[in-house]
Design a protein around this motif. Sequence first.
Motif, PDB file in Angstrom:
ATOM      1  N   VAL A   1       0.833  -1.214   0.000  1.00  0.00           N
ATOM      2  CA  VAL A   1       0.000   0.000   0.000  1.00  0.00           C
ATOM      3  C   VAL A   1       0.864   1.259   0.000  1.00  0.00           C
ATOM      4  CG1 VAL A   1      -1.953  -1.116   1.147  1.00  0.00           C
ATOM      5  CG2 VAL A   1      -0.182  -0.010   2.542  1.00  0.00           C
ATOM      6  N   LEU A   2       2.163   1.114   0.255  1.00  0.00           N
ATOM      7  CA  LEU A   2       3.079   2.246   0.221  1.00  0.00           C
ATOM      8  C   LEU A   2       3.968   2.152  -1.012  1.00  0.00           C
ATOM      9  CD1 LEU A   2       4.289   2.365   3.948  1.00  0.00           C
ATOM     10  CD2 LEU A   2       2.446   3.699   2.892  1.00  0.00           C
ATOM     11  N   HIS A   3       4.235   3.285  -1.619  1.00  0.00           N
ATOM     12  CA  HIS A   3       5.034   3.291  -2.844  1.00  0.00           C
ATOM     13  C   HIS A   3       5.975   4.499  -2.827  1.00  0.00           C
ATOM     14  CE1 HIS A   3       2.268   0.237  -4.383  1.00  0.00           C
ATOM     15  NE2 HIS A   3       1.293   1.006  -3.945  1.00  0.00           N
ATOM     16  N   ALA A   4       7.148   4.326  -3.384  1.00  0.00           N
ATOM     17  CA  ALA A   4       8.123   5.406  -3.467  1.00  0.00           C
ATOM     18  C   ALA A   4       9.106   5.086  -4.582  1.00  0.00           C
ATOM     19  CB  ALA A   4       8.860   5.580  -2.141  1.00  0.00           C
ATOM     20  N   GLU A   5       9.791   6.120  -5.048  1.00  0.00           N
ATOM     21  CA  GLU A   5      10.811   5.924  -6.065  1.00  0.00           C
ATOM     22  C   GLU A   5      11.980   5.131  -5.492  1.00  0.00           C
ATOM     23  OE1 GLU A   5      12.043   9.675  -7.517  1.00  0.00           O
ATOM     24  OE2 GLU A   5      10.111  10.148  -8.476  1.00  0.00           O
ATOM     25  N   PRO A   6      12.661   4.354  -6.334  1.00  0.00           N
ATOM     26  CA  PRO A   6      13.855   3.659  -5.846  1.00  0.00           C
ATOM     27  C   PRO A   6      14.948   4.658  -5.510  1.00  0.00           C
ATOM     28  CG  PRO A   6      13.655   3.419  -8.218  1.00  0.00           C
ATOM     29  CD  PRO A   6      12.387   4.068  -7.760  1.00  0.00           C
ATOM     30  N   PRO A   7      15.866   4.289  -4.631  1.00  0.00           N
ATOM     31  CA  PRO A   7      16.966   5.193  -4.296  1.00  0.00           C
ATOM     32  C   PRO A   7      17.919   5.352  -5.471  1.00  0.00           C
ATOM     33  CG  PRO A   7      17.310   3.047  -3.292  1.00  0.00           C
ATOM     34  CD  PRO A   7      15.939   3.020  -3.897  1.00  0.00           C
ATOM     35  N   PRO A   8      18.774   6.355  -5.427  1.00  0.00           N
ATOM     36  CA  PRO A   8      19.736   6.531  -6.522  1.00  0.00           C
ATOM     37  C   PRO A   8      20.717   5.375  -6.585  1.00  0.00           C
ATOM     38  CG  PRO A   8      20.269   7.963  -4.679  1.00  0.00           C
ATOM     39  CD  PRO A   8      18.933   7.359  -4.380  1.00  0.00           C
ATOM     40  N   ALA A   9      21.189   5.115  -7.790  1.00  0.00           N
ATOM     41  CA  ALA A   9      22.223   4.090  -7.946  1.00  0.00           C
ATOM     42  C   ALA A   9      23.521   4.616  -7.364  1.00  0.00           C
ATOM     43  CB  ALA A   9      22.401   3.744  -9.419  1.00  0.00           C
ATOM     44  N   ALA A  10      24.339   3.704  -6.889  1.00  0.00           N
ATOM     45  CA  ALA A  10      25.617   4.107  -6.311  1.00  0.00           C
ATOM     46  C   ALA A  10      26.593   4.482  -7.411  1.00  0.00           C
ATOM     47  CB  ALA A  10      26.190   2.980  -5.471  1.00  0.00           C
ATOM     48  N   ALA A  11      27.352   5.533  -7.152  1.00  0.00           N
ATOM     49  CA  ALA A  11      28.507   5.782  -7.984  1.00  0.00           C
ATOM     50  C   ALA A  11      29.508   4.646  -7.724  1.00  0.00           C
ATOM     51  CB  ALA A  11      29.133   7.125  -7.624  1.00  0.00           C
TER      52      ALA A  11
ATOM     53  N   ARG B   1       9.565  -6.566   1.618  1.00  0.00           N
ATOM     54  CA  ARG B   1       9.745  -5.145   1.901  1.00  0.00           C
ATOM     55  C   ARG B   1       8.443  -4.412   1.609  1.00  0.00           C
ATOM     56  NH1 ARG B   1      10.876  -0.813  -1.166  1.00  0.00           N
ATOM     57  NH2 ARG B   1      11.211  -2.127  -3.000  1.00  0.00           N
ATOM     58  N   PHE B   2       7.720  -4.089   2.672  1.00  0.00           N
ATOM     59  CA  PHE B   2       6.437  -3.388   2.558  1.00  0.00           C
ATOM     60  C   PHE B   2       5.501  -4.100   1.581  1.00  0.00           C
ATOM     61  CE2 PHE B   2       9.558  -0.112   3.781  1.00  0.00           C
ATOM     62  CZ  PHE B   2       9.021   0.223   5.008  1.00  0.00           C
ATOM     63  N   GLY B   3       5.442  -5.425   1.718  1.00  0.00           N
ATOM     64  CA  GLY B   3       4.527  -6.225   0.923  1.00  0.00           C
ATOM     65  C   GLY B   3       5.078  -6.700  -0.403  1.00  0.00           C
ATOM     66  N   VAL B   4       6.256  -6.264  -0.770  1.00  0.00           N
ATOM     67  CA  VAL B   4       6.877  -6.669  -2.031  1.00  0.00           C
ATOM     68  C   VAL B   4       7.933  -7.731  -1.734  1.00  0.00           C
ATOM     69  CG1 VAL B   4       8.302  -5.914  -3.974  1.00  0.00           C
ATOM     70  CG2 VAL B   4       6.506  -4.410  -3.078  1.00  0.00           C
ATOM     71  N   PHE B   5       7.917  -8.836  -2.470  1.00  0.00           N
ATOM     72  CA  PHE B   5       8.963  -9.855  -2.364  1.00  0.00           C
ATOM     73  C   PHE B   5       9.959  -9.640  -3.485  1.00  0.00           C
ATOM     74  CE2 PHE B   5       5.685 -11.727   0.215  1.00  0.00           C
ATOM     75  CZ  PHE B   5       6.386 -12.395   1.209  1.00  0.00           C
ATOM     76  N   GLU B   6      11.224  -9.568  -3.139  1.00  0.00           N
ATOM     77  CA  GLU B   6      12.247  -9.238  -4.128  1.00  0.00           C
ATOM     78  C   GLU B   6      13.570  -9.856  -3.712  1.00  0.00           C
ATOM     79  OE1 GLU B   6      12.196  -4.990  -3.910  1.00  0.00           O
ATOM     80  OE2 GLU B   6      13.241  -4.915  -1.991  1.00  0.00           O
ATOM     81  N   PRO B   7      14.469 -10.101  -4.672  1.00  0.00           N
ATOM     82  CA  PRO B   7      15.802 -10.574  -4.309  1.00  0.00           C
ATOM     83  C   PRO B   7      16.505  -9.530  -3.432  1.00  0.00           C
ATOM     84  CG  PRO B   7      15.398 -10.848  -6.668  1.00  0.00           C
ATOM     85  CD  PRO B   7      14.276 -10.016  -6.142  1.00  0.00           C
ATOM     86  N   VAL B   8      17.276 -10.009  -2.491  1.00  0.00           N
ATOM     87  CA  VAL B   8      18.005  -9.101  -1.608  1.00  0.00           C
ATOM     88  C   VAL B   8      19.122  -8.431  -2.404  1.00  0.00           C
ATOM     89  CG1 VAL B   8      19.533  -8.980   0.389  1.00  0.00           C
ATOM     90  CG2 VAL B   8      17.486 -10.416   0.473  1.00  0.00           C
ATOM     91  N   PRO B   9      19.120  -7.100  -2.508  1.00  0.00           N
ATOM     92  CA  PRO B   9      20.176  -6.409  -3.264  1.00  0.00           C
ATOM     93  C   PRO B   9      21.492  -6.402  -2.486  1.00  0.00           C
ATOM     94  CG  PRO B   9      18.593  -4.821  -2.379  1.00  0.00           C
ATOM     95  CD  PRO B   9      18.096  -6.186  -1.999  1.00  0.00           C
ATOM     96  N   SER B  10      22.528  -6.935  -3.092  1.00  0.00           N
ATOM     97  CA  SER B  10      23.772  -7.152  -2.360  1.00  0.00           C
ATOM     98  C   SER B  10      24.463  -5.861  -1.958  1.00  0.00           C
ATOM     99  CB  SER B  10      24.729  -8.007  -3.196  1.00  0.00           C
ATOM    100  OG  SER B  10      25.078  -7.328  -4.395  1.00  0.00           O
ATOM    101  N   GLY B  11      24.257  -4.774  -2.697  1.00  0.00           N
ATOM    102  CA  GLY B  11      24.992  -3.545  -2.433  1.00  0.00           C
ATOM    103  C   GLY B  11      24.370  -2.606  -1.428  1.00  0.00           C
TER     104      GLY B  11
ATOM    105  N   ARG C   1      11.628   9.194   1.473  1.00  0.00           N
ATOM    106  CA  ARG C   1      11.665   9.492   0.036  1.00  0.00           C
ATOM    107  C   ARG C   1      11.776   8.202  -0.758  1.00  0.00           C
ATOM    108  NH1 ARG C   1      16.000  12.101   0.205  1.00  0.00           N
ATOM    109  NH2 ARG C   1      15.087  14.129   0.666  1.00  0.00           N
ATOM    110  N   HIS C   2      12.517   7.257  -0.185  1.00  0.00           N
ATOM    111  CA  HIS C   2      12.651   5.917  -0.745  1.00  0.00           C
ATOM    112  C   HIS C   2      12.280   4.941   0.356  1.00  0.00           C
ATOM    113  CE1 HIS C   2      14.872   8.200  -3.697  1.00  0.00           C
ATOM    114  NE2 HIS C   2      15.780   8.523  -2.789  1.00  0.00           N
TER     115      HIS C   2
END
Length: 457
Positions: A168-178, A276-286, A347-348
């Motif tokens: 029920v909550l939505h937000a933009e993804p965070p910025p990619a890492a340099a 993560r807030f109702g979303v199932f996703e692969p764990v991002p390693s970074g 924000r994210h």
Amino acid sequence: MVSGSHPAPLPERSAEELRTQVAELLARSRARSIALTETVDEADLVAQHSPLMSPLVWDLAHVGSQEELWLVRDVGGRTPLRPEIDGLYDAFQHSRASRVDLPLLTPAETHAYIGQVREKALDTLERSPLTGRRLVENGFAFGMIVQHEQQHDETMLATHQLRTGAPVLHAEPPPAAARVRGPREVLIPAGRFLQGTSTEPWALDNERPAHPVDLPAFVIDTYPVTNGEYAAFIDDGGYDEPRWWSEAGWRHRTEAGLVAPEFWERDVDGTWWRRRFGVFEPVPSGEPVVHVCFHEATAYAAWAGKRLPTEPEWEKAARHDPATGRSRRYPWGDTDPTSAQANLGQRHLQPAPVGAYPAGASPYGVQQLIGDVWEWCDSGWCPYPGFEAFPYREYSQVFFGGDYKVLRGGSFGTDPSAIRGTFRNWDHPIRRQIFAGFRCARDASPHETRAVIAGER
């Protein structure tokens, strides 16, 4: 400038400028509270999603109750609106697990109540001289209420993470890492710095007073520990080896059946997934690891041949500027956070990858100290020398001692108005529902210490 000196003074603001700022922050806090509660139906609002958390409707009425107590009754001197509900929303009278059984205001009644309180609080803001009394000097009482509501907004965000059902909550993804450059560790030279604050106008009592602290040289991680690094600890049998755990930590790991961070599950092919807030996703390693307790953090650190930083070490790495000897308000300087410097304010809905905020680095080059994840420190919850409870004992003083451990830096769910370089948080070492991760530290070796003295580093 003498080592251990205060941050630069904040710019003077007129009473009208301060009132405008306070009104904007009160509105922002309330908008977030409403957004976190209007996304679910009434059944979700009144439900107990976890015995660790209050029903969402309790948090919403509680922020209104505190606002009424301090801004309407105390500062404004007005007649109580709903004195009969004071006890229902007193956090010390009822445990979180028991609040669902109280005769709470309905969602409709709650919205009406907090609206009435806000109307009178804004009238108080217009009438208050914002000076002449410690509680209102520089708008302190109003800033305290802004921070209180934002803290409960983060608590409500944690409740959303614990609830089941569709997102029920939505937000933009965070910025990619340099591309991550530079060393994985940073050496902090021995010496004195100024911990805490005596000048931050909205700092809470446990952040005060500023006091000098002498520390030996130490080494601290440039970034928080990532999911990928933590997964290596799991794969190496970290949860099965008592030697990495403290006695209390191993006991808790065994009794609670811990095998991975909360909300992680392993697929049959070995892939880690998370909810993560109702979303199932692969764990991002970074990304920085999140939802680990203090005991898990200390076990990882021992496995890595390190330890957790103490609270003074964390703050020196975050605030001390060796070029000037000053302690900054934030790692990057004295200006308030921007979206280029830290992942804050919901924000994210997740931590950003390490390396995503190079503009937020401290003078020593330590990154992502503010935002992303609260960071466990190996320090108990204690007062600073010269501590004075203000404006009430129940904010900090009654919690000193016990088994509480300090957390620093805020998370992606922390609002910029409720975090700074001196802000202190605390919780039980077994808690995992909070947005907490960690970074490691270690004592500097004799060779490293000598190199610093010789000016080689």
